[in-house]
Design a protein around this motif. Structure first.
Motif, PDB file in Angstrom:
ATOM      1  N   LEU A  30       5.473   5.764   1.966  1.00 22.70           N
ATOM      2  CA  LEU A  30       5.936   4.394   2.168  1.00 22.70           C
ATOM      3  C   LEU A  30       6.293   4.162   3.631  1.00 22.70           C
ATOM      4  O   LEU A  30       5.878   3.161   4.234  1.00 22.70           O
ATOM      5  CB  LEU A  30       7.143   4.121   1.272  1.00 22.70           C
ATOM      6  CG  LEU A  30       7.838   2.773   1.481  1.00 22.70           C
ATOM      7  CD1 LEU A  30       6.879   1.614   1.230  1.00 22.70           C
ATOM      8  CD2 LEU A  30       9.076   2.659   0.591  1.00 22.70           C
ATOM      9  N   LEU A  31       7.051   5.099   4.203  1.00 21.37           N
ATOM     10  CA  LEU A  31       7.455   4.954   5.605  1.00 21.37           C
ATOM     11  C   LEU A  31       6.261   5.041   6.550  1.00 21.37           C
ATOM     12  O   LEU A  31       6.196   4.319   7.545  1.00 21.37           O
ATOM     13  CB  LEU A  31       8.489   6.034   5.948  1.00 21.37           C
ATOM     14  CG  LEU A  31       9.819   5.968   5.183  1.00 21.37           C
ATOM     15  CD1 LEU A  31      10.677   7.176   5.515  1.00 21.37           C
ATOM     16  CD2 LEU A  31      10.559   4.677   5.526  1.00 21.37           C
ATOM     17  N   GLU A  32       5.318   5.915   6.213  1.00 22.32           N
ATOM     18  CA  GLU A  32       4.161   6.093   7.086  1.00 22.32           C
ATOM     19  C   GLU A  32       3.255   4.865   7.053  1.00 22.32           C
ATOM     20  O   GLU A  32       2.650   4.498   8.061  1.00 22.32           O
ATOM     21  CB  GLU A  32       3.381   7.337   6.670  1.00 22.32           C
ATOM     22  CG  GLU A  32       2.524   7.899   7.773  1.00 22.32           C
ATOM     23  CD  GLU A  32       2.064   9.307   7.459  1.00 22.32           C
ATOM     24  OE1 GLU A  32       1.983  10.113   8.401  1.00 22.32           O
ATOM     25  OE2 GLU A  32       1.779   9.604   6.288  1.00 22.32           O
ATOM     26  N   VAL A  55       7.830  19.390  -3.623  1.00 19.03           N
ATOM     27  CA  VAL A  55       7.818  18.760  -2.300  1.00 19.03           C
ATOM     28  C   VAL A  55       7.295  17.327  -2.352  1.00 19.03           C
ATOM     29  O   VAL A  55       7.690  16.486  -1.542  1.00 19.03           O
ATOM     30  CB  VAL A  55       6.969  19.602  -1.317  1.00 19.03           C
ATOM     31  CG1 VAL A  55       6.935  18.961   0.070  1.00 19.03           C
ATOM     32  CG2 VAL A  55       7.519  21.019  -1.226  1.00 19.03           C
ATOM     33  N   LEU A  56       6.432  17.020  -3.303  1.00 15.77           N
ATOM     34  CA  LEU A  56       5.776  15.709  -3.328  1.00 15.77           C
ATOM     35  C   LEU A  56       6.740  14.516  -3.414  1.00 15.77           C
ATOM     36  O   LEU A  56       6.420  13.449  -2.865  1.00 15.77           O
ATOM     37  CB  LEU A  56       4.758  15.649  -4.462  1.00 15.77           C
ATOM     38  CG  LEU A  56       3.415  16.343  -4.186  1.00 15.77           C
ATOM     39  CD1 LEU A  56       2.428  16.071  -5.317  1.00 15.77           C
ATOM     40  CD2 LEU A  56       2.822  15.900  -2.855  1.00 15.77           C
ATOM     41  N   PRO A  57       7.888  14.588  -4.084  1.00 12.93           N
ATOM     42  CA  PRO A  57       8.791  13.421  -4.045  1.00 12.93           C
ATOM     43  C   PRO A  57       9.214  13.048  -2.626  1.00 12.93           C
ATOM     44  O   PRO A  57       9.335  11.867  -2.303  1.00 12.93           O
ATOM     45  CB  PRO A  57       9.978  13.886  -4.893  1.00 12.93           C
ATOM     46  CG  PRO A  57       9.382  14.846  -5.864  1.00 12.93           C
ATOM     47  CD  PRO A  57       8.333  15.581  -5.091  1.00 12.93           C
ATOM     48  N   ILE A  58       9.465  14.056  -1.780  1.00 12.10           N
ATOM     49  CA  ILE A  58       9.794  13.769  -0.380  1.00 12.10           C
ATOM     50  C   ILE A  58       8.584  13.153   0.325  1.00 12.10           C
ATOM     51  O   ILE A  58       8.696  12.180   1.077  1.00 12.10           O
ATOM     52  CB  ILE A  58      10.241  15.056   0.341  1.00 12.10           C
ATOM     53  CG1 ILE A  58      11.519  15.605  -0.290  1.00 12.10           C
ATOM     54  CG2 ILE A  58      10.458  14.795   1.829  1.00 12.10           C
ATOM     55  CD1 ILE A  58      11.966  16.928   0.297  1.00 12.10           C
ATOM     56  N   VAL A 110       0.838  -1.208   0.000  1.00 12.45           N
ATOM     57  CA  VAL A 110       0.000   0.000   0.000  1.00 12.45           C
ATOM     58  C   VAL A 110       0.867   1.250   0.000  1.00 12.45           C
ATOM     59  O   VAL A 110       0.599   2.216  -0.730  1.00 12.45           O
ATOM     60  CB  VAL A 110      -0.953  -0.008   1.209  1.00 12.45           C
ATOM     61  CG1 VAL A 110      -1.648   1.338   1.350  1.00 12.45           C
ATOM     62  CG2 VAL A 110      -1.982  -1.125   1.070  1.00 12.45           C
ATOM     63  N   GLY A 111       1.917   1.258   0.806  1.00 15.71           N
ATOM     64  CA  GLY A 111       2.819   2.403   0.840  1.00 15.71           C
ATOM     65  C   GLY A 111       3.502   2.647  -0.491  1.00 15.71           C
ATOM     66  O   GLY A 111       3.676   3.799  -0.917  1.00 15.71           O
ATOM     67  N   THR A 112       3.894   1.570  -1.170  1.00 19.12           N
ATOM     68  CA  THR A 112       4.529   1.700  -2.488  1.00 19.12           C
ATOM     69  C   THR A 112       3.550   2.272  -3.511  1.00 19.12           C
ATOM     70  O   THR A 112       3.914   3.120  -4.337  1.00 19.12           O
ATOM     71  CB  THR A 112       5.045   0.335  -2.959  1.00 19.12           C
ATOM     72  OG1 THR A 112       5.986  -0.172  -1.998  1.00 19.12           O
ATOM     73  CG2 THR A 112       5.729   0.457  -4.308  1.00 19.12           C
ATOM     74  N   ILE A 113       2.297   1.808  -3.452  1.00 20.37           N
ATOM     75  CA  ILE A 113       1.284   2.342  -4.373  1.00 20.37           C
ATOM     76  C   ILE A 113       1.052   3.825  -4.117  1.00 20.37           C
ATOM     77  O   ILE A 113       0.993   4.641  -5.056  1.00 20.37           O
ATOM     78  CB  ILE A 113      -0.035   1.550  -4.221  1.00 20.37           C
ATOM     79  CG1 ILE A 113       0.153   0.108  -4.703  1.00 20.37           C
ATOM     80  CG2 ILE A 113      -1.158   2.234  -4.989  1.00 20.37           C
ATOM     81  CD1 ILE A 113      -1.030  -0.780  -4.448  1.00 20.37           C
ATOM     82  N   ASN A 114       0.938   4.206  -2.849  1.00 16.41           N
ATOM     83  CA  ASN A 114       0.766   5.621  -2.515  1.00 16.41           C
ATOM     84  C   ASN A 114       1.962   6.454  -2.968  1.00 16.41           C
ATOM     85  O   ASN A 114       1.813   7.582  -3.452  1.00 16.41           O
ATOM     86  CB  ASN A 114       0.563   5.784  -1.003  1.00 16.41           C
ATOM     87  CG  ASN A 114      -0.811   5.339  -0.552  1.00 16.41           C
ATOM     88  OD1 ASN A 114      -1.711   5.124  -1.367  1.00 16.41           O
ATOM     89  ND2 ASN A 114      -0.982   5.203   0.743  1.00 16.41           N
ATOM     90  N   MET A 115       3.160   5.891  -2.808  1.00 14.09           N
ATOM     91  CA  MET A 115       4.369   6.586  -3.242  1.00 14.09           C
ATOM     92  C   MET A 115       4.341   6.800  -4.757  1.00 14.09           C
ATOM     93  O   MET A 115       4.677   7.890  -5.254  1.00 14.09           O
ATOM     94  CB  MET A 115       5.599   5.777  -2.835  1.00 14.09           C
ATOM     95  CG  MET A 115       6.922   6.416  -3.247  1.00 14.09           C
ATOM     96  SD  MET A 115       8.372   5.541  -2.570  1.00 14.09           S
ATOM     97  CE  MET A 115       8.219   3.969  -3.408  1.00 14.09           C
TER      98      MET A 115
END
Length: 652
Positions: free
Chosen positions: A563-565, A554-557, A522-527
């Motif tokens: 992913l971390l969240e 800013v969005l790349p950060i 899910v984090g990878t998809i959101n990223m």
């Protein structure tokens, strides 16, 4: 006069600890001594006044008993899951801990049936019971492939053959000493099967079963959270497309509303998670309504200073942002209009707890399914159709806040839940002390988390109107995407804790591994969504080219943060599952205030990174939180967690 009910108390260190919006299994819940004291007082007052509500309903039966059709009590297994379909707040704290020091009380008849079905399903998968459906001796190729990929059956256990003439679901395959009473073999034999299989260490699970279970648990939660947050998103889009100053104003207004009203009220109403559930479980259901009345009157009193502060919000914000005249003026106007919606805020929070205590978790979802689309229609009508412009956005938002508790009320009156309302009573103005003592810890923790996150918005305002507008877009986008991993973690926490409470550690490990992989996916998809749409997503909120450019930088950060969240949310959930949620709470607050915020300020001001610096500090903080929590989860003794669960169950 009916004597007060003697309610057993489970001695726990974290009776007011924070939990993430899910009703954890009984093994990891505590009944607060403060709530016990309040309940005893209320029962004494009811008895003195001759209130008739003294019966002990089916919901007051213990976990190990169930009323049969003949009126007898049957022994019932204890595996059970119940994720809450309840959304919290207008936005989420960045570190993702939402309070629910929730005492679920005892199980109803329907819930006990779900409990038995869950255990029966696991027994089938481990081949201790015959298959639910006949198995073909010569399956076709498609069936074999489907079974290999999607089957939840555990392979290689050695229990694959059944004599259907002599074996049934009520015939123990593992022989144990029988304590069956005449006429009740089914319940007792199922329990014997389960206890014997657990004792032998032969209950396992598969990644297919855990993936399916977590998906089922989380889907209604995800829908509810997205619907609730859509109310705020609609206001931001409606105002943001007018101009950059208007978009920044909505961000300032939402920030101020969060830290002065939404977060405190949400935190205070967590006291009802304990009080209402304990009142419902005691068998005196009218006390659920009494507790809701108390909290409603308490929050009504607190609404007065909140309304006053919102009326003078322009002057207060001007002190913090003296250079942002246009956005500050509009934010002050927004908040003055939003005063009309304050009663709806506390009414909806109290109403959610009222239905939640009764196990009516979908009531909130149904209210939002009607309220969220109406909010979009009303916003479009006021802002565009009637030409009210910026003023129409807060008007629609306030109207929706008043509408949601009304929809919840209609559900209770016309569908179910009204039996816990005993009418208005003057007792609601007495015995506030225990309620306040339970409410304050929850309020402090939620307020601390919201404040830490909203500080970033306040700091962003010092970089100019465009930066403030960009911050509003970024916060909204990341919050929308967060509505997926957050409820997913709630569901995973519930599932893993259920398995821990049922003493099947190996199955809990499997479920935890699947949950972590789920969170990473899910984090990878959101990223990928943020990286791929960094130039397109901001256009939903604004047409200002400068704001879109800042957001895209800013969005790349923020994509890495997603992913971390997602992983951090899951680590919070797994800590709750093993009964160590306090570790996550303190780790989050320490890292965020001692590392993330100082680093954000240093990179934003010291290195001149502006918004990129603010979000860089947050990203590093979330990375540290996830690393610390996963290390703790990996090094924890899950067998000890099972023993702790047994001790708590024994106390109960």
């Amino acid at each position: 006069m009916t004597p007060p009910l003697d309610i057993p108390i489970r001695k726990d260190d974290d009776s007011t600890s924070l939990d993430v919006g899910a009703a954890s299994p009984r093994s990891f819940q505590s009944i607060s001594e403060i709530a016990h004291e309040a309940l005893i007082r209320d029962l004494a007052e009811c008895s003195d006044e001759g209130d008739p509500d003294t019966e002990t309903p089916l919901s007051f039966l213990s976990d190990e008993e169930e009323e049969g059709e003949d009126g007898e009590l049957h022994y019932t297994p204890t595996l059970y899951r119940r994720p809450e379909g309840v959304a919290f707040g207008a936005a989420r704290p960045v570190i993702g801990v939402v309070p629910a020091s929730h005492d679920e009380g005892v199980l109803t008849k329907v819930e006990k049936k779900q409990c038995r079905d869950a255990e029966r399903s696991l027994l089938r998968d481990n081949h201790f019971l015959p298959p639910k459906h006949p198995v073909s001796e010569h399956p076709n190729l498609f069936r074999r492939i489907y079974k290999h990929v999607f089957s939840t059956k555990v392979r290689g256990t050695g229990y694959d053959t059944f004599d259907e003439e002599t074996t049934s679901e009520t015939t123990p395959l593992i022989k144990t000493q029988s304590h069956t009473r005449p006429g009740h073999e089914g319940h007792e034999h199922l329990n014997e099967q389960w206890d014997a299989a657990v004792a032998a260490g032969q209950i396992h699970t598969t990644w297919q079963r855990e993936a399916k279970t977590i998906t089922v648990y989380s889907r209604s939660l995800i829908l509810t959270f997205i619907l609730h947050y859509s109310v705020t998103v609609t206001a931001i889009i409606a105002a943001g497309r007018i101009g950059a100053a208007e978009l920044g104003a909505v961000s300032l207004a939402t920030m101020t509303a969060n830290i002065t009203c939404y977060a405190p009220f949400q935190g205070l109403t967590t006291a009802l998670d304990t009080l209402c559930a304990q009142a419902y479980g005691s068998g005196h259901k009218h006390l659920v309504g009494l507790q809701v009345q108390r909290m409603s009157f308490f929050l009504t009193v607190l609404s007065i200073p909140v309304a006053i502060s919102w009326w003078f919000a322009t002057d207060i914000l001007r002190l913090a942002l003296p250079n942002e005249t246009a956005s500050v003026e509009l934010a002050g106007l927004y908040m003055r209009i939003m005063i009309l919606g304050i009663p709806g805020v506390w009414a909806f929070e109290c109403g959610k707890r009222f239905v939640q205590a009764q196990g009516l978790f979908h009531a909130t979802t149904y209210a939002l399914l009607m309220g969220a689309p109406l909010n979009i229609l009303i916003s479009w009508t006021l802002v565009k159709k009637l030409g009210l412009g910026f003023v129409g956005a807060p008007m629609a938002h306030a109207f929706t806040q008043l509408l949601l508790p009304l929809l919840l009320y209609l559900y209770v009156v016309f569908v179910q839940g009204s039996h816990c309302w005993g009418g208005f009573t003057k007792r609601a103005f007495h015995n506030w002390g225990p309620m306040v003592r339970l409410a304050l810890p929850g309020m402090i923790m939620v307020e601390a988390e919201f404040l830490a996150f909203e500080i970033l918005t306040l700091v962003a305002g010092r970089f100019g109107t465009d930066a403030l507008a960009a911050q509003s877009v970024i916060v909204t986008l990341t919050s929308i995407l967060y509505q997926i991993p957050f409820p997913l973690a709630i569901a995973a926490s519930t599932r893993v804790a259920n398995l821990i409470g049922s003493k099947v550690v190996e199955a809990a490990h499997t479920s935890a591994k699947v949950s972590i992989i789920y969170a990473a996916i899910v984090g990878t998809i959101n990223m990928a969504i943020l990286c791929g749409g960094r130039f397109y997503l901001p256009q939903f909120f604004t047409e200002d080219e400068e704001v879109i450019s800042i957001v895209a930088e800013v969005l790349p950060i923020c994509a890495i943060l997603q992913l971390l969240e997602g992983l951090a949310s899951m680590s919070h959930g797994l800590l709750r599952a093993i009964g160590r949620q306090s570790v996550g709470g303190y780790t989050n607050l320490f890292v965020y205030y001692s590392v993330a915020l100082p680093l954000s300020f240093g990179t934003a001001y010291g290195l001149g990174w502006d918004l990129q610096g603010l979000w860089f500090g947050v990203t590093i903080g979330i990375f540290l939180v996830a690393s610390i929590e996963y290390w703790f989860i990996y090094s924890s003794d899950w067998h000890q967690a099972v023993k702790d669960a047994e001790d708590r169950n024994a106390s109960w």
